[in-house]
Design a protein around this motif. Structure first.
Motif, PDB file in Angstrom:
ATOM      1  N   PRO A  30       1.116  -1.323   0.062  1.00 10.96           N
ATOM      2  CA  PRO A  30       0.013  -0.125  -0.017  1.00 10.96           C
ATOM      3  C   PRO A  30       0.923   1.209  -0.428  1.00 10.96           C
ATOM      4  CG  PRO A  30      -0.701  -1.209   1.401  1.00 10.96           C
ATOM      5  CD  PRO A  30       0.280  -1.970   1.239  1.00 10.96           C
ATOM      6  N   GLN A  31       0.479   2.271  -0.904  1.00 14.89           N
ATOM      7  CA  GLN A  31       1.031   3.652  -1.015  1.00 14.89           C
ATOM      8  C   GLN A  31      -0.215   4.614  -0.184  1.00 14.89           C
ATOM      9  OE1 GLN A  31       4.315   5.154  -3.700  1.00 14.89           O
ATOM     10  NE2 GLN A  31       4.299   3.047  -4.663  1.00 14.89           N
ATOM     11  N   ASN A  32       0.374   5.250   0.325  1.00 13.10           N
ATOM     12  CA  ASN A  32      -0.208   6.885   1.586  1.00 13.10           C
ATOM     13  C   ASN A  32      -0.151   7.455   0.714  1.00 13.10           C
ATOM     14  OD1 ASN A  32      -1.099   4.839   3.083  1.00 13.10           O
ATOM     15  ND2 ASN A  32       0.042   5.360   4.594  1.00 13.10           N
ATOM     16  N   ARG A  62      -1.193  14.104   0.393  1.00 15.88           N
ATOM     17  CA  ARG A  62      -2.534  15.115   0.612  1.00 15.88           C
ATOM     18  C   ARG A  62      -4.118  14.865   1.446  1.00 15.88           C
ATOM     19  NH1 ARG A  62      -6.484  18.586  -1.567  1.00 15.88           N
ATOM     20  NH2 ARG A  62      -6.155  20.856  -1.139  1.00 15.88           N
ATOM     21  N   VAL A  63      -4.982  14.765   2.616  1.00 12.93           N
ATOM     22  CA  VAL A  63      -5.197  14.417   2.821  1.00 12.93           C
ATOM     23  C   VAL A  63      -6.244  15.635   3.649  1.00 12.93           C
ATOM     24  CG1 VAL A  63      -5.402  11.845   3.133  1.00 12.93           C
ATOM     25  CG2 VAL A  63      -4.397  12.908   4.197  1.00 12.93           C
ATOM     26  N   GLY A  64      -7.539  15.266   4.112  1.00  9.98           N
ATOM     27  CA  GLY A  64      -7.208  16.430   4.835  1.00  9.98           C
ATOM     28  C   GLY A  64      -8.550  17.024   4.284  1.00  9.98           C
ATOM     29  N   ASN A  65      -9.122  16.539   3.153  1.00  7.94           N
ATOM     30  CA  ASN A  65     -10.575  17.856   2.648  1.00  7.94           C
ATOM     31  C   ASN A  65     -11.532  16.177   2.655  1.00  7.94           C
ATOM     32  OD1 ASN A  65      -8.943  20.327   2.375  1.00  7.94           O
ATOM     33  ND2 ASN A  65      -7.987  19.040   0.253  1.00  7.94           N
ATOM     34  N   ILE A  66     -12.495  16.923   2.045  1.00  8.35           N
ATOM     35  CA  ILE A  66     -14.004  15.867   1.872  1.00  8.35           C
ATOM     36  C   ILE A  66     -13.222  15.802   0.633  1.00  8.35           C
ATOM     37  CG2 ILE A  66     -15.936  15.640   1.330  1.00  8.35           C
ATOM     38  CD1 ILE A  66     -16.566  18.605   3.151  1.00  8.35           C
ATOM     39  N   THR A 107     -11.810  13.542   5.357  1.00  9.19           N
ATOM     40  CA  THR A 107     -10.420  12.475   5.540  1.00  9.19           C
ATOM     41  C   THR A 107      -9.766  13.995   6.017  1.00  9.19           C
ATOM     42  OG1 THR A 107      -9.256  13.508   3.565  1.00  9.19           O
ATOM     43  CG2 THR A 107     -10.429  11.573   3.656  1.00  9.19           C
ATOM     44  N   ALA A 108      -9.369  13.305   7.346  1.00 11.40           N
ATOM     45  CA  ALA A 108      -8.140  14.138   8.778  1.00 11.40           C
ATOM     46  C   ALA A 108      -6.995  14.013   7.992  1.00 11.40           C
ATOM     47  CB  ALA A 108      -8.456  13.447   9.983  1.00 11.40           C
ATOM     48  N   GLN A 109      -5.879  15.286   8.732  1.00 14.59           N
ATOM     49  CA  GLN A 109      -4.645  15.011   7.892  1.00 14.59           C
ATOM     50  C   GLN A 109      -3.792  13.664   8.434  1.00 14.59           C
ATOM     51  OE1 GLN A 109      -3.921  19.127  10.083  1.00 14.59           O
ATOM     52  NE2 GLN A 109      -2.577  19.429   7.757  1.00 14.59           N
ATOM     53  N   THR A 110      -4.788  13.431   9.429  1.00 13.42           N
ATOM     54  CA  THR A 110      -4.147  11.475  10.538  1.00 13.42           C
ATOM     55  C   THR A 110      -4.941  10.435   9.240  1.00 13.42           C
ATOM     56  OG1 THR A 110      -5.936  12.071  11.995  1.00 13.42           O
ATOM     57  CG2 THR A 110      -4.036  12.890  12.419  1.00 13.42           C
ATOM     58  N   THR A 111      -5.422  11.210   8.574  1.00 10.62           N
ATOM     59  CA  THR A 111      -6.120   9.938   7.669  1.00 10.62           C
ATOM     60  C   THR A 111      -5.255   9.117   6.956  1.00 10.62           C
ATOM     61  OG1 THR A 111      -8.060  10.912   7.619  1.00 10.62           O
ATOM     62  CG2 THR A 111      -8.114   8.829   6.198  1.00 10.62           C
TER      63      THR A 111
END
Length: 210
Positions: free
Chosen positions: A50-52, A55-59, A154-158
């Motif tokens: 898996p590769q994360n 950029r997360v933290g938005n809808i 999503t949140a920044q920790t997602t």
């Protein structure tokens, strides 16, 4: 290309005769809602690792994948020259919980069914998440929150991760396009994102466009 439009109301309300604001909803309270596409690239591909997404933290309302060869050209998903090993699947996980696990040919067939007759899907472009409201459906039919509960929040920790049995002899990178919805405070310039339950998380990461 879709659009969201707002028509100006009358200067005064027909119900109570009071003045009416000439701004779209939320903007009159100093909040702007923006939807934009963001591109990220997965490199150093390894089968079923898996590769994360960075950029997360938005809808997120949509996620597209586009595989490319060493020359940067788009390649298909299936067949001997495909991006993944024949007969295997693509997985999208949210904090290690699978959200989607599907054969790319099944996803391509779904995309084709939404196209006008005779119009083929673009080579390599694969929609793995599409939670937009159907065209022509009014907000009133989407619930009290306008359908936000159906989007990927999503949140920044997602940890939003993608994995597949990549055919690394064919594919070098995979571009990931996400349709992000951000909520910005027009007074402070800070970006917010919604978490489950409707509370706001501060801040969302800044946009990276390419």
């Amino acid at each position: 290309v879709g659009g969201e439009f707002f028509s100006l109301p009358a200067q005064t309300s027909r119900v109570n005769g009071q003045p009416q604001v000439y701004l779209p909803p939320l903007l009159d309270r100093g909040i702007a809602v923006v939807q934009e596409f963001t591109k990220q690239s997965l490199t150093s591909l390894s089968s079923n690792v898996p590769q994360n997404l960075k950029r997360v933290g938005n809808i997120i309302s949509q996620v597209y994948l586009v595989p490319r060869n060493s020359s940067g050209a788009r390649i298909g998903w299936t067949g001997s020259g495909g991006a993944i090993t024949a007969g295997t699947r693509i997985n999208l996980s949210y904090d290690q919980v699978p959200l989607m696990d599907a054969d790319p040919q099944h996803l391509l067939d779904k995309m084709q069914r939404t196209r006008p007759r005779g119009q083929l899907v673009d080579t390599g472009v694969l929609t793995i998440i599409d939670r937009r409201a159907p065209a022509g459906q009014s907000l009133a039919t989407l619930g009290t929150d306008g359908g936000l509960d159906k989007l990927l929040q999503t949140a920044q920790t997602t940890a939003l991760s993608i994995s597949a049995n990549w055919n690394t002899s064919n594919v070098s990178t995979v571009d990931v396009y996400t349709s992000d919805i951000t909520v910005t405070n027009l007074v402070t310039g800070e970006k917010y994102s919604f978490a489950y339950g409707g509370q706001l998380l501060l801040p969302a990461q800044q946009s990276l466009r390419s």
